[in-house]
Write a protein that holds these residues in place. Sequence first.
Motif: not given
Length: 137
Positions: A111-112, A118-120, A127-128, A130-133
């Motif tokens: 997901l990251d 896709h980030r605009e 940067a991360n 979902v992993s930060d979650l």
Amino acid sequence: MTSENLARLAAARAHRDLSDLARQGVGDISSVTGACERIEAARRLRVMVNELLDLVVLGEALGGEPWEEITRALRRRDAETVRVEYAEAVNQWKAAPATALYGAKGDAEDLDAWYRRHREDADPLAANPVSDLLQTD
């Protein structure tokens, strides 16, 4: 990982899937696709939005957000009705077995990577996300 984080991970997946399906609709807007297919695709988006909303509510409820606040955010009136509506799902997520966590790290990393692709410029700079979650435990 907590049940709250597990619900948030599921919500992140739902956000991605919704985004991908919506983007397909843009690409298909001038095709010879028939009215039934376009309506069905839009209906699928609506169903996915409702599922996403439920996952976000679950994440907030599992995180201890008061039902009054959740009810207000949903633009509903009766917190007890909302609590009862979500009670079974909240209990199921709280009781999720440890095996439900299998693959969470890989899912988060995927997901990251999807987000970075896709980030605009107007999107949150993370940067991360979902992993930060997963690091909050």
